[in-house]
Structures are given as C-alpha cells and as structure tokens.
Design a protein around this motif. Structure first.
Motif, PDB file in Angstrom:
ATOM      1  N   ILE A  50       0.894  -1.085  -0.136  1.00 54.45           N
ATOM      2  CA  ILE A  50      -0.003   0.005   0.051  1.00 54.45           C
ATOM      3  C   ILE A  50       0.912   1.254  -0.103  1.00 54.45           C
ATOM      4  CG2 ILE A  50      -1.984   1.171   1.342  1.00 54.45           C
ATOM      5  CD1 ILE A  50      -2.902  -1.293   0.404  1.00 54.45           C
ATOM      6  N   ALA A  51       1.926   1.096   0.714  1.00 53.01           N
ATOM      7  CA  ALA A  51       2.931   2.441   0.890  1.00 53.01           C
ATOM      8  C   ALA A  51       3.331   2.587  -0.387  1.00 53.01           C
ATOM      9  CB  ALA A  51       3.707   1.994   2.011  1.00 53.01           C
ATOM     10  N   ALA A  52       3.845   1.464  -1.099  1.00 47.86           N
ATOM     11  CA  ALA A  52       4.467   1.817  -2.454  1.00 47.86           C
ATOM     12  C   ALA A  52       3.345   2.200  -3.520  1.00 47.86           C
ATOM     13  CB  ALA A  52       4.916   0.347  -2.963  1.00 47.86           C
ATOM     14  N   LEU A  53       2.299   1.872  -3.483  1.00 53.00           N
ATOM     15  CA  LEU A  53       1.127   2.448  -4.270  1.00 53.00           C
ATOM     16  C   LEU A  53       1.195   3.827  -4.220  1.00 53.00           C
ATOM     17  CD1 LEU A  53      -1.638  -0.435  -4.265  1.00 53.00           C
ATOM     18  CD2 LEU A  53      -0.427   0.617  -6.209  1.00 53.00           C
ATOM     19  N   VAL A  54       0.874   4.119  -2.855  1.00 53.70           N
ATOM     20  CA  VAL A  54       0.837   5.748  -2.522  1.00 53.70           C
ATOM     21  C   VAL A  54       2.114   6.730  -3.086  1.00 53.70           C
ATOM     22  CG1 VAL A  54       0.609   7.476  -0.721  1.00 53.70           C
ATOM     23  CG2 VAL A  54      -0.857   5.233  -0.642  1.00 53.70           C
ATOM     24  N   ALA A  55       3.186   6.157  -2.543  1.00 49.93           N
ATOM     25  CA  ALA A  55       4.525   6.718  -3.144  1.00 49.93           C
ATOM     26  C   ALA A  55       4.601   7.051  -4.528  1.00 49.93           C
ATOM     27  CB  ALA A  55       5.834   5.938  -2.453  1.00 49.93           C
ATOM     28  N   SER A  56       4.253   5.745  -5.277  1.00 48.58           N
ATOM     29  CA  SER A  56       4.142   6.035  -6.704  1.00 48.58           C
ATOM     30  C   SER A  56       3.328   6.934  -7.409  1.00 48.58           C
ATOM     31  CB  SER A  56       3.909   4.606  -7.407  1.00 48.58           C
ATOM     32  OG  SER A  56       4.799   3.648  -7.140  1.00 48.58           O
ATOM     33  N   ILE A  57       1.962   6.961  -6.924  1.00 44.02           N
ATOM     34  CA  ILE A  57       0.845   7.910  -7.233  1.00 44.02           C
ATOM     35  C   ILE A  57       1.249   9.235  -7.079  1.00 44.02           C
ATOM     36  CG2 ILE A  57      -1.693   8.632  -6.995  1.00 44.02           C
ATOM     37  CD1 ILE A  57      -2.017   5.662  -6.110  1.00 44.02           C
ATOM     38  N   ALA A  59       4.514  10.437  -6.464  1.00 42.58           N
ATOM     39  CA  ALA A  59       5.578  10.749  -7.264  1.00 42.58           C
ATOM     40  C   ALA A  59       5.177  10.877  -8.725  1.00 42.58           C
ATOM     41  CB  ALA A  59       6.551   9.588  -7.152  1.00 42.58           C
ATOM     42  N   GLN A  60       4.125  10.480  -9.218  1.00 40.28           N
ATOM     43  CA  GLN A  60       3.896  10.570 -10.716  1.00 40.28           C
ATOM     44  C   GLN A  60       2.812  11.921 -10.843  1.00 40.28           C
ATOM     45  OE1 GLN A  60       2.559   6.489 -10.919  1.00 40.28           O
ATOM     46  NE2 GLN A  60       3.500   6.080 -12.874  1.00 40.28           N
ATOM     47  N   GLU A  65      -1.261  16.456  -4.866  1.00 40.70           N
ATOM     48  CA  GLU A  65      -1.513  15.024  -4.326  1.00 40.70           C
ATOM     49  C   GLU A  65      -0.698  14.827  -3.054  1.00 40.70           C
ATOM     50  OE1 GLU A  65      -0.775  16.137  -7.408  1.00 40.70           O
ATOM     51  OE2 GLU A  65      -2.846  15.595  -8.539  1.00 40.70           O
ATOM     52  N   VAL A  69      -2.722  13.645   0.426  1.00 43.68           N
ATOM     53  CA  VAL A  69      -2.192  12.512   1.022  1.00 43.68           C
ATOM     54  C   VAL A  69      -1.447  12.586   2.329  1.00 43.68           C
ATOM     55  CG1 VAL A  69      -0.452  10.465   1.001  1.00 43.68           C
ATOM     56  CG2 VAL A  69      -1.760  11.038  -0.989  1.00 43.68           C
TER      57      VAL A  69
ATOM     58  N   VAL B 181      -8.010  12.374  -6.146  1.00 41.25           N
ATOM     59  CA  VAL B 181      -6.893  11.916  -5.002  1.00 41.25           C
ATOM     60  C   VAL B 181      -7.665  10.859  -4.006  1.00 41.25           C
ATOM     61  CG1 VAL B 181      -5.632  13.944  -5.138  1.00 41.25           C
ATOM     62  CG2 VAL B 181      -7.353  13.924  -3.356  1.00 41.25           C
ATOM     63  N   CYS B 185      -5.606   8.783  -0.985  1.00 37.83           N
ATOM     64  CA  CYS B 185      -5.827   9.563   0.440  1.00 37.83           C
ATOM     65  C   CYS B 185      -6.574   8.376   1.294  1.00 37.83           C
ATOM     66  CB  CYS B 185      -6.986  10.597   0.531  1.00 37.83           C
ATOM     67  SG  CYS B 185      -6.211  12.231  -0.155  1.00 37.83           S
ATOM     68  N   ALA B 188      -3.640   6.115   2.478  1.00 34.69           N
ATOM     69  CA  ALA B 188      -2.832   6.953   3.245  1.00 34.69           C
ATOM     70  C   ALA B 188      -3.585   6.664   4.703  1.00 34.69           C
ATOM     71  CB  ALA B 188      -2.577   8.199   2.817  1.00 34.69           C
ATOM     72  N   ILE B 191      -2.820   3.292   5.760  1.00 27.25           N
ATOM     73  CA  ILE B 191      -1.421   3.131   6.540  1.00 27.25           C
ATOM     74  C   ILE B 191      -1.354   3.840   7.975  1.00 27.25           C
ATOM     75  CG2 ILE B 191       0.967   3.680   6.206  1.00 27.25           C
ATOM     76  CD1 ILE B 191       0.517   3.421   3.081  1.00 27.25           C
ATOM     77  N   ALA B 207       9.695   0.560   1.504  1.00 24.26           N
ATOM     78  CA  ALA B 207       9.014   0.549   0.507  1.00 24.26           C
ATOM     79  C   ALA B 207       8.828   1.700  -0.477  1.00 24.26           C
ATOM     80  CB  ALA B 207       7.523  -0.192   0.890  1.00 24.26           C
ATOM     81  N   ALA B 211       9.941   2.319  -4.433  1.00 25.88           N
ATOM     82  CA  ALA B 211       9.093   2.141  -5.400  1.00 25.88           C
ATOM     83  C   ALA B 211       9.278   3.619  -6.084  1.00 25.88           C
ATOM     84  CB  ALA B 211       7.582   2.408  -4.643  1.00 25.88           C
ATOM     85  N   VAL B 212       9.767   4.840  -5.641  1.00 20.68           N
ATOM     86  CA  VAL B 212       9.579   6.103  -6.326  1.00 20.68           C
ATOM     87  C   VAL B 212      10.818   6.074  -7.411  1.00 20.68           C
ATOM     88  CG1 VAL B 212      10.016   8.533  -6.155  1.00 20.68           C
ATOM     89  CG2 VAL B 212       8.386   7.216  -4.876  1.00 20.68           C
ATOM     90  N   LEU B 215      10.388   3.801 -10.382  1.00 19.41           N
ATOM     91  CA  LEU B 215       9.387   3.954 -11.287  1.00 19.41           C
ATOM     92  C   LEU B 215       9.900   4.250 -12.896  1.00 19.41           C
ATOM     93  CD1 LEU B 215       7.154   6.643  -9.715  1.00 19.41           C
ATOM     94  CD2 LEU B 215       6.240   4.571 -10.776  1.00 19.41           C
ATOM     95  N   VAL B 224       6.454  -1.529  -7.771  1.00 15.85           N
ATOM     96  CA  VAL B 224       5.191  -1.759  -6.608  1.00 15.85           C
ATOM     97  C   VAL B 224       5.649  -3.037  -5.895  1.00 15.85           C
ATOM     98  CG1 VAL B 224       3.194  -2.000  -5.616  1.00 15.85           C
ATOM     99  CG2 VAL B 224       3.681  -0.301  -7.118  1.00 15.85           C
TER     100      VAL B 224
END
Lengths: 101, 241
Positions: A50-57, A59-60, A65, A69, B181, B185, B188, B191, B207, B211-212, B215, B224
């Motif tokens: 879940i953290a990786a999904l949020v971080a990717s969103i 960052a993109q 955003e 978040v 968003v 959200c 988040a 988490i 993580a 992830a970033v 990309l 991911v």
C-alpha cells in the motif's frame, strides 16, 4: 479497429491473467507454515504494498496530491476515521485546484 | 527462549468463515468509498469507446477483469491487429501486486475450501485488501468482509463503465472536486490507521524509497512488487520484544 472475435479473445485473456494474479498468492502459500518470521514478513508486505502504491501515485503527480495524502494521513492519526481522512484530503485537493489553476 | 518463541507463534487462523452477514458488513464498510469509483468507471468507459472498443466490449472487460490500472493500460495497446503479447505483459505487470496481496491474506484465505477461495479472490482489489487485511489482523475472522467490499467496488466500477460507454458523458475535470486523490488518500488513511505503527515505520519508508526511483527503471507495476518484497523483508528484521 480489431474484429469482434479478436477483441473478445483479448478481453478473455486480460481477464484470465488478472484472475490468475489474484489466486496465485494463496496458492503459492499453500504449503508454507506461517512461522512468526513469515507472519512478520506478510504483515510488513501488506503495509509495504500500500505504501509503495501511494508513493508511486504521489511521485507521478505532484505537490497537490502529496499535500492531500499527507493531510489524510494526519487526520487519520488524530481522528481514526478513514472517511474524515479521505474527505479532508479531497477538500484540500479541490481547494488547491481552485486556487492554483 | 523456547517459551517466548511459542508465544510469538501463537497467532491462530482458526475459525475463519465466509458468511452472508460478513459480505453485507464488508459492502457497508466500503460503500462510501466505492461510490467514488463510479467516476473512474465512467472515465474508463469513455476512454474505451475512444480507443475503439464497442460499448459491449468495454462493459464486458470491466465485468470480467475488474482492475482499473490494467484496463486503462490495455487501451494503449488496442490496435489492429491486437498485440496479444504486449497486452499480456502489461496486464501481468499491473496485476502482479494482487499476488503479493493474496499471499499476505493466505493465512486466513487458505482456511476456506478451494471453490470459496476462488470466489473471494476473484473480487480482490486494492481498496478491499487495504480495508480487510488490518481487520483480519485485529481478529476479524469473516472473509465475507473482503468479498462484500469487493462486490460493492465491482458493481460501482461496472456501473460507471456502462454509464461512460453508453452515455459517453464528459464528466468535466475530476480535479475540481478532488475526486482524483480519493484513492491515495484512502490508502494513506489505511497506513496511518494500521496497528503496530512503530514496527511498520521502517517497512513503509523503505518500500516508498524503493518504489519511487524504480518507477523510471522498472516497467510500471513491477516497482510496486519489488518495493513490497523489500519492505516485507525489512519487516522480518524487527524482533518483537
């Protein structure tokens, strides 16, 4: 434009791959005994995906955003209500779009 | 030592059930969130028609696939002739995280008979995973909440697709209302609200940090998966007192 037959064949393939991805995890885990170490791994895996999904969103996209978040997470820590967290994040994002566009 | 280990391994996954009451509860839990997926469904329906799918094909894809990210990505490959190989690769990449989520749910899911496992997992997606996994960890034993949440999300996704594909309605800009968003959200909030916060700080940070930058290195979706696996491994390093 693809023919009806090949389009439907492609849709069936897409659906089949997606379904396979959904059932693969528990199947792979069938014979694995859940030791405390495996349990820690799976718990951290859950939060990490879940953290990786949020971080990717974030960052993109960008600051807007990211701010939404961040606020959602902050409100969740204080209120323990996911609905309030979501609504606050959306409100901030909407206000941001109003003032900066 | 031995006693500590035994206590540590105490988690029981017994008593897992799948009930209608659980399905209804899961549906209620996720309905407010699921309603926000309707606009995404509409956007997909409109985009699918623009990409050359018929409205029947667009709705069929949402009904049978129920995976927003993968479905949007396939539209880029909707050419004549269809590139089946590329389609398969991109769908695999964008759905690989389902396998990670399924593995994380395995201790509970695998208590069910095979046919019920397949039924529940057919509706596994990011939001109902995010909602149910912490609940199971907190002692919930009714897998119905996962299935119920999934059914409500699926219904909203298909309804949205049908509106977009048949009506072709232009929604206006979703950023105006902050609808774009809603997904990050919600994640988040999950988490921030999960139990064992201190133990999870390191996995969350690692993580995200994997992830970033990945990309730009890995095809979308695999970043991911890699980040989740690394975060999971970091989690094993932490030893509960």
């Amino acid at each position: 434009m693809p023919s009806e037959l090949s389009a439907v064949a492609a849709i069936i393939m897409i659906a089949a791959i997606t379904f396979a991805s959904r059932i693969a995890g528990p199947l792979l885990m069938t014979n694995i005994i859940i030791s405390p170490r495996i349990e820690r791994f799976l718990n951290a895996l859950s939060v990490s995906v879940i953290a990786a999904l949020v971080a990717s969103i974030v960052a993109q996209n960008g600051l807007r955003e990211g701010a939404a978040v961040g606020l959602a997470a902050f409100i969740m820590l204080g209120s323990k209500s996911a609905v309030w967290a979501m609504v606050s994040g959306m409100a901030l994002a909407a206000a941001w779009a109003l003032f900066f566009h | 030592m031995v006693i500590e280990d035994a206590e540590d391994s105490a988690p029981t996954y017994k008593g897992v059930v799948l009930t209608l009451a659980g399905i209804r509860l899961g549906g209620r839990r996720l309905l407010p969130f699921a309603l926000f997926t309707v606009p995404f469904g509409i956007a997909f329906g409109v985009a699918a028609i623009e990409s050359g799918l018929s409205s029947f094909q667009a709705i069929l894809m949402s009904l049978a696939t129920f995976s927003g990210a993968a479905q949007f990505a396939t539209l880029d490959f909707w050419t004549e002739p269809l590139a089946f190989g590329s389609l398969a690769m991109v769908v695999l990449a964008l759905n690989a995280r389902h396998t990670i989520m399924g593995a994380a749910l395995a201790p509970w899911i695998n208590q069910l008979p095979l046919s019920r496992r397949a039924l529940v997992l057919g509706y596994l997606s990011d939001p109902n995973f995010a909602d149910s996994q912490p609940a199971f960890q907190n002692g919930e034993r009714d897998i119905g909440i996962l299935l119920g949440g999934g059914l409500v999300l699926w219904a909203c996704w298909v309804a949205g697709t049908a509106i977009g594909a048949l009506g072709g309605a232009e929604l206006g800009d979703p950023t105006t209302f902050g609808i774009d968003v809603v997904m990050p959200c919600f994640f988040a909030a999950v988490i921030a609200g999960q139990p064992r916060q201190v133990e999870m700080i390191a996995p969350i940070l690692v993580a995200s940090a994997v992830a970033v930058p990945m990309l730009d290195v890995l095809p979308t979706g695999w970043n991911v998966v890699l980040a989740a696996l690394v975060g999971g491994m970091v989690g094993t390093l932490y030893h509960a007192k």
